[in-house]
Design a protein around this motif. Sequence first.
Motif, PDB file in Angstrom:
ATOM      1  N   ASP A  14      -3.966   0.255 -14.762  1.00 62.42           N
ATOM      2  CA  ASP A  14      -3.108   1.413 -14.540  1.00 62.42           C
ATOM      3  C   ASP A  14      -2.625   1.846 -15.913  1.00 62.42           C
ATOM      4  OD1 ASP A  14      -3.036   1.748 -11.725  1.00 62.42           O
ATOM      5  OD2 ASP A  14      -1.626   0.097 -11.520  1.00 62.42           O
ATOM      6  N   TYR A  43      -9.085  -0.067  -5.100  1.00 61.28           N
ATOM      7  CA  TYR A  43      -8.711  -1.168  -4.209  1.00 61.28           C
ATOM      8  C   TYR A  43      -7.606  -0.724  -3.251  1.00 61.28           C
ATOM      9  CZ  TYR A  43      -4.336  -1.844  -6.773  1.00 61.28           C
ATOM     10  OH  TYR A  43      -3.098  -1.664  -7.326  1.00 61.28           O
ATOM     11  N   SER A  44      -7.432  -1.496  -2.199  1.00 60.62           N
ATOM     12  CA  SER A  44      -6.299  -1.314  -1.297  1.00 60.62           C
ATOM     13  C   SER A  44      -5.735  -2.689  -0.976  1.00 60.62           C
ATOM     14  CB  SER A  44      -6.735  -0.619   0.000  1.00 60.62           C
ATOM     15  OG  SER A  44      -7.506  -1.498   0.805  1.00 60.62           O
ATOM     16  N   GLN A  45      -4.505  -2.716  -0.514  1.00 62.17           N
ATOM     17  CA  GLN A  45      -3.878  -3.991  -0.162  1.00 62.17           C
ATOM     18  C   GLN A  45      -4.569  -4.663   1.015  1.00 62.17           C
ATOM     19  OE1 GLN A  45      -1.672  -5.505  -1.999  1.00 62.17           O
ATOM     20  NE2 GLN A  45      -1.520  -3.771  -3.408  1.00 62.17           N
ATOM     21  N   GLY A  55       0.598   4.078 -11.383  1.00 65.55           N
ATOM     22  CA  GLY A  55       0.378   2.924 -10.532  1.00 65.55           C
ATOM     23  C   GLY A  55       1.496   1.908 -10.644  1.00 65.55           C
ATOM     24  N   HIS A  86      -9.063   4.356 -13.783  1.00 62.15           N
ATOM     25  CA  HIS A  86      -8.919   5.530 -12.923  1.00 62.15           C
ATOM     26  C   HIS A  86      -8.976   6.817 -13.727  1.00 62.15           C
ATOM     27  CE1 HIS A  86      -4.841   6.222 -14.456  1.00 62.15           C
ATOM     28  NE2 HIS A  86      -4.694   4.909 -14.429  1.00 62.15           N
ATOM     29  N   ASN A 126      -4.532   6.565 -10.053  1.00 61.11           N
ATOM     30  CA  ASN A 126      -4.203   5.240 -10.575  1.00 61.11           C
ATOM     31  C   ASN A 126      -5.216   4.240 -10.042  1.00 61.11           C
ATOM     32  OD1 ASN A 126      -3.255   4.310  -7.937  1.00 61.11           O
ATOM     33  ND2 ASN A 126      -1.354   5.419  -8.333  1.00 61.11           N
ATOM     34  N   ARG A 137      -5.450   2.360  -7.637  1.00 60.54           N
ATOM     35  CA  ARG A 137      -5.696   2.189  -6.202  1.00 60.54           C
ATOM     36  C   ARG A 137      -6.944   2.916  -5.711  1.00 60.54           C
ATOM     37  NH1 ARG A 137      -2.153   4.532  -3.245  1.00 60.54           N
ATOM     38  NH2 ARG A 137      -0.914   5.515  -4.876  1.00 60.54           N
ATOM     39  N   THR A 171     -13.853   5.374  -1.852  1.00 61.04           N
ATOM     40  CA  THR A 171     -12.908   5.020  -0.801  1.00 61.04           C
ATOM     41  C   THR A 171     -13.471   5.088   0.613  1.00 61.04           C
ATOM     42  OG1 THR A 171     -12.090   7.311  -0.649  1.00 61.04           O
ATOM     43  CG2 THR A 171     -10.999   5.849  -2.237  1.00 61.04           C
TER      44      THR A 171
END
Length: 272
Positions: free
Chosen positions: A42, A20-22, A47, A10, A15, A17, A253
């Motif tokens: 991270d 990616y996402s959950q 993160g 990143h 960070n 994320r 994103t």
Amino acid sequence: MGKTPILMLHGAMSNGRVFYSQSGRGLACFLARAGFVVYVLDTAGRGLSTPRISRGFGLGQGEVIREQLPLVQRAILEWHPDAAGVHWCGHSWGGVLMASCLARFADIRPSVSSLLTFGSKRRIKIKSLQKWLMVDLFWNRLAPGLAKGKGYLAADRLRLGMDNESRASLSQSIDWVRGPWIDHDDDFDYGVAARDVRWPPAWFIAGQGDKVLGNPADVREMLAECGMQEAKFTLLARCNGFLHDYGHANMLTHIDAERDHFPQILDWYRAG
């Protein structure tokens, strides 16, 4: 031999994320579903990395370049003993840190299979009112004062980014964006070293809507500074057949990325 693993890094005030996402969105998830093993780093204090950045946190970008990236690279190669190398992928300032590590450490270069970056620039030379407000006024002048008062830049609480910045990273990135590409800790000259680097296959991606933090002109300027004459450059713009004029973060994103440019990235990795 399986697919070459991928390491993602990143940028500033961010960070892992961003990749990616959950819920399974993002480039890391997209590539993992295609069968790649993807590691998202991270950096220290950000993160899921602990301890979190707080008052007294002394690590800066130099430790990422000289210690964290080499350590993670060695670990991935140990976990994948049959792999010929590791693909490196950076967003924004993460691409600068990865390029810096490659410029500095000749022994690491043979194990880096490729370098892919999104909106990565070493300097911000573009001139505009938006740039003056975001970079010259806030980042260069106001942010150091905020960081001095609290002991770090609380970017997440101020809703300025996904994560916080240490005072060291903040001051070091300010100097690099404005001036020479020289290590603050030991005066190593990355700019001079970069001229003699035999770079791995590289692909720099920029967004047409990224007006400041990864302006396409500044991304091209980094390519020239690194001497990457054979690197691939792609501008994510409607005029080039993409669905949107992507910005600095949403090139990774945006919900449409998985059906727009992510398949091209998958083909790049499959070819490598």
